[in-house]
Design a protein around this motif. Structure first.
Motif, short mmCIF file in Angstrom:
data_model
loop_
_atom_site.label_atom_id
_atom_site.label_comp_id
_atom_site.label_asym_id
_atom_site.label_seq_id
_atom_site.Cartn_x
_atom_site.Cartn_y
_atom_site.Cartn_z
N LEU A 7 0.83 -1.21 0.00
CA LEU A 7 0.00 0.00 0.00
C LEU A 7 0.86 1.26 0.00
O LEU A 7 0.53 2.24 -0.66
CB LEU A 7 -0.94 -0.01 1.19
N ALA A 8 1.96 1.24 0.73
CA ALA A 8 2.86 2.39 0.74
C ALA A 8 3.49 2.59 -0.64
O ALA A 8 3.64 3.73 -1.10
CB ALA A 8 3.95 2.20 1.79
N LEU A 9 3.83 1.51 -1.30
CA LEU A 9 4.40 1.60 -2.64
C LEU A 9 3.39 2.16 -3.62
O LEU A 9 3.71 3.06 -4.41
CB LEU A 9 4.89 0.22 -3.08
N ILE A 10 2.16 1.67 -3.56
CA ILE A 10 1.12 2.17 -4.45
C ILE A 10 0.85 3.64 -4.22
O ILE A 10 0.76 4.44 -5.15
CB ILE A 10 -0.18 1.34 -4.28
N LEU A 18 1.02 12.16 -9.56
CA LEU A 18 0.29 13.41 -9.34
C LEU A 18 1.22 14.61 -9.41
O LEU A 18 0.92 15.61 -10.05
CB LEU A 18 -0.43 13.36 -7.99
N VAL A 19 2.37 14.51 -8.78
CA VAL A 19 3.32 15.62 -8.76
C VAL A 19 3.87 15.87 -10.16
O VAL A 19 3.97 17.02 -10.60
CB VAL A 19 4.45 15.35 -7.75
N LEU A 38 -9.72 11.15 -7.78
CA LEU A 38 -10.67 10.55 -6.83
C LEU A 38 -11.14 9.18 -7.33
O LEU A 38 -11.29 8.25 -6.54
CB LEU A 38 -11.86 11.48 -6.63
N ALA A 39 -11.36 9.06 -8.64
CA ALA A 39 -11.75 7.77 -9.20
C ALA A 39 -10.64 6.75 -9.04
O ALA A 39 -10.89 5.58 -8.73
CB ALA A 39 -12.12 7.94 -10.67
N ILE A 40 -9.39 7.16 -9.23
CA ILE A 40 -8.25 6.25 -9.07
C ILE A 40 -8.16 5.77 -7.62
O ILE A 40 -7.99 4.58 -7.36
CB ILE A 40 -6.95 6.92 -9.52
N PHE A 41 -8.26 6.69 -6.67
CA PHE A 41 -8.20 6.30 -5.26
C PHE A 41 -9.36 5.40 -4.87
O PHE A 41 -9.20 4.46 -4.10
CB PHE A 41 -8.15 7.54 -4.36
N ALA A 42 -10.55 5.68 -5.42
CA ALA A 42 -11.70 4.82 -5.15
C ALA A 42 -11.47 3.42 -5.72
O ALA A 42 -11.79 2.42 -5.07
CB ALA A 42 -12.97 5.43 -5.73
N LEU A 43 -10.89 3.34 -6.91
CA LEU A 43 -10.60 2.05 -7.52
C LEU A 43 -9.58 1.27 -6.70
O LEU A 43 -9.73 0.06 -6.48
CB LEU A 43 -10.09 2.24 -8.94
N VAL A 44 -8.56 1.96 -6.20
CA VAL A 44 -7.56 1.29 -5.35
C VAL A 44 -8.23 0.80 -4.07
O VAL A 44 -7.97 -0.33 -3.61
CB VAL A 44 -6.39 2.25 -5.04
N GLY A 45 -9.09 1.60 -3.48
CA GLY A 45 -9.77 1.19 -2.25
C GLY A 45 -10.69 0.00 -2.46
O GLY A 45 -10.71 -0.93 -1.66
N VAL A 46 -11.42 0.00 -3.57
CA VAL A 46 -12.32 -1.12 -3.85
C VAL A 46 -11.52 -2.38 -4.14
O VAL A 46 -11.87 -3.47 -3.66
CB VAL A 46 -13.26 -0.77 -5.02
N SER A 47 -10.43 -2.25 -4.90
CA SER A 47 -9.62 -3.44 -5.19
C SER A 47 -8.97 -3.97 -3.91
O SER A 47 -8.85 -5.19 -3.74
CB SER A 47 -8.56 -3.13 -6.24
N TYR A 48 -8.58 -3.09 -3.00
CA TYR A 48 -8.03 -3.55 -1.72
C TYR A 48 -9.10 -4.27 -0.90
O TYR A 48 -8.81 -5.24 -0.22
CB TYR A 48 -7.45 -2.37 -0.94
N LYS A 49 -10.33 -3.78 -0.99
CA LYS A 49 -11.41 -4.41 -0.25
C LYS A 49 -11.65 -5.84 -0.76
O LYS A 49 -11.89 -6.75 0.02
CB LYS A 49 -12.69 -3.59 -0.38
N PHE A 50 -11.59 -6.02 -2.06
CA PHE A 50 -11.83 -7.34 -2.64
C PHE A 50 -10.63 -8.27 -2.48
O PHE A 50 -10.79 -9.47 -2.23
CB PHE A 50 -12.20 -7.24 -4.11
N PHE A 51 -9.41 -7.76 -2.69
CA PHE A 51 -8.23 -8.62 -2.71
C PHE A 51 -7.38 -8.52 -1.44
O PHE A 51 -6.42 -9.24 -1.30
CB PHE A 51 -7.36 -8.28 -3.92
N GLY A 52 -7.70 -7.60 -0.55
CA GLY A 52 -6.94 -7.42 0.67
C GLY A 52 -7.34 -8.43 1.73
O GLY A 52 -8.18 -9.30 1.53
N PRO A 53 -6.74 -8.29 2.89
CA PRO A 53 -7.06 -9.22 3.98
C PRO A 53 -8.47 -8.96 4.52
O PRO A 53 -8.98 -7.85 4.46
CB PRO A 53 -6.01 -8.91 5.04
#
Length: 54
Positions: A7-10, A18-19, A38-53
């Motif tokens: 997550l830190a790497l991502i 962004l910079v 915002l869409a990118i961060f939402a996509l990362v959050g949703v993918s973490y929810k599905f594939f994360g612990p």
């Protein structure tokens, strides 16, 4: 790599993108850029929810 390191790497890569994009693009199109990020961060959050612990 642990999950926190991944997550830190991502997040570091997203901040770097962004910079770098901020220096190249004019300020005129700031609102669409915000919506895209915002869409990118939402996509990362949703993918973490599905594939994360848990």
């Amino acid at each position: 790599m642990t999950e926190n390191q991944i997550l830190a790497l991502i997040s570091s890569v997203l901040v770097l993108i962004l910079v770098l994009r901020r220096f190249r693009l004019p300020r005129e199109r700031l609102l669409p850029q915000i919506a895209i990020w915002l869409a990118i961060f939402a996509l990362v959050g949703v993918s973490y929810k599905f594939f994360g612990p848990g």
